[in-house]
Motif scaffolding. Structure first.
Motif, short mmCIF file in Angstrom:
data_model
loop_
_atom_site.label_atom_id
_atom_site.label_comp_id
_atom_site.label_asym_id
_atom_site.label_seq_id
_atom_site.Cartn_x
_atom_site.Cartn_y
_atom_site.Cartn_z
N ASP A 125 14.61 14.78 -3.92
CA ASP A 125 13.96 14.52 -2.63
C ASP A 125 14.26 13.11 -2.13
N LEU A 126 14.31 12.17 -3.05
CA LEU A 126 14.52 10.77 -2.68
C LEU A 126 15.89 10.57 -2.03
N ILE A 127 16.94 11.10 -2.67
CA ILE A 127 18.28 10.91 -2.12
C ILE A 127 18.56 11.81 -0.92
N SER A 128 17.69 12.77 -0.70
CA SER A 128 17.81 13.63 0.48
C SER A 128 17.01 13.07 1.65
N MET A 129 16.44 11.88 1.46
CA MET A 129 15.67 11.18 2.50
C MET A 129 14.43 11.97 2.93
N LYS A 130 13.92 12.80 2.03
CA LYS A 130 12.75 13.61 2.36
C LYS A 130 11.44 12.86 2.09
N GLY A 131 11.51 11.88 1.24
CA GLY A 131 10.29 11.22 0.84
C GLY A 131 9.63 11.98 -0.28
N ARG A 159 0.84 -1.20 0.00
CA ARG A 159 0.00 0.00 0.00
C ARG A 159 0.88 1.25 0.00
N LYS A 160 0.35 2.33 -0.50
CA LYS A 160 1.12 3.57 -0.59
C LYS A 160 1.63 4.04 0.76
N VAL A 161 0.81 3.85 1.80
CA VAL A 161 1.19 4.33 3.12
C VAL A 161 2.44 3.60 3.64
N GLU A 162 2.66 2.38 3.17
CA GLU A 162 3.83 1.61 3.63
C GLU A 162 5.13 2.25 3.18
N TYR A 163 5.11 2.93 2.04
CA TYR A 163 6.30 3.65 1.57
C TYR A 163 6.62 4.82 2.49
N VAL A 164 5.60 5.36 3.12
CA VAL A 164 5.80 6.50 4.02
C VAL A 164 6.43 6.05 5.33
N PHE A 165 5.94 4.95 5.87
CA PHE A 165 6.38 4.51 7.20
C PHE A 165 7.56 3.53 7.17
N ASN A 166 7.87 3.02 5.98
CA ASN A 166 9.02 2.11 5.88
C ASN A 166 9.92 2.54 4.72
N PRO A 167 10.92 3.38 4.98
CA PRO A 167 11.78 3.91 3.93
C PRO A 167 12.53 2.83 3.15
#
Length: 226
Positions: free
Chosen positions: A168-174, A84-92
């Motif tokens: 944003d991805l490589i800056s760990m911002k999500g 699920r999309k939310v899993e990308y938010v809570f599990n980098p």
């Protein structure tokens, strides 16, 4: 009488020669024994270095195996379209499965010393077994590791050149844009599948072969040290 003196002289001379020859043979034998003892000691020292090298390598392999065991469910969920999309938010970790990997460097100090050690006079097959083990296993792992690195490099380059969310991805911002891409674009699943195949079906099995053969060699080394 004269002939008797000559005979005694010859017998004495021959006896002296025999004694000299025996002395030389004993000296040569002692020298050879001493040299062999020194060479055996050198070989045992090399075995000890190889033993230390392999034990350190096995620890690194175990770390890598444990890491990939921990992320295996993440790959599986993506490949089964069940993330699920939310899993990308809570599990980098979901985000970085295609652009990073644990590296391994093998310790070869003992192996290098063994290849420079003259084992021609040894009937023991262990030196040859060790050299063949390192030659074959390191070659295979190197090929697989290069394939793994190439795959990750291509992903890195692809994302960098084609997507605005890369910074944003490589800056760990999500990034919501990345999450949308990862959950809707077949391109991402294909890249995950490629990484999974190279890692779990090619690279990790080679590490397991190294591990099992290394354990056999460690057992043989222990026997030589007894």
């Amino acid at each position: 009488m004269k002939n008797k003196k000559i005979g005694n002289y010859l017998a004495y001379a021959i006896g002296e020669i025999i004694l000299v020859v025996i002395g030389i043979l004993i000296a040569v034998s002692l020298n050879n024994w001493n040299e062999n003892r020194k060479e055996n000691k050198k070989l045992l020292n090399i075995y000890s270095i190889i033993e230390n090298d392999l034990n350190n390598d096995l620890k690194e392999i175990e770390k890598i195996q444990n890491f990939y065991k921990s992320v295996d469910p993440l790959y599986t969920k993506i490949l089964n379209d069940s993330v699920r999309k939310v899993e990308y938010v809570f599990n980098p970790q979901y985000t970085y499965l295609t652009i990073g990997f644990p590296e391994i460097t093998f310790n070869k100090r003992g192996y290098n010393q063994l290849t420079n050690f003259n084992t021609d006079s040894y009937q023991d097959s262990l030196p040859t077994q060790i050299i063949e083990f390192y030659t074959e296993r390191l070659r295979e792992i190197k090929i697989d590791d290069e394939l793994r690195a190439k795959d990750f490099h291509e992903n890195y380059s692809h994302y960098k050149k084609n997507y605005k969310w890369w910074a944003d991805l490589i800056s760990m911002k999500g990034s919501q844009e990345f999450i949308e891409y990862a959950t809707t674009d077949p391109d991402y699943k294909n890249r995950v599948a490629s990484v999974y195949f190279v890692t779990y079906k090619v690279f990790l099995p080679e590490l397991e072969k190294f591990k099992k053969q290394a354990e056999v060699i460690l057992t043989e080394i222990e026997k030589r040290k007894e």
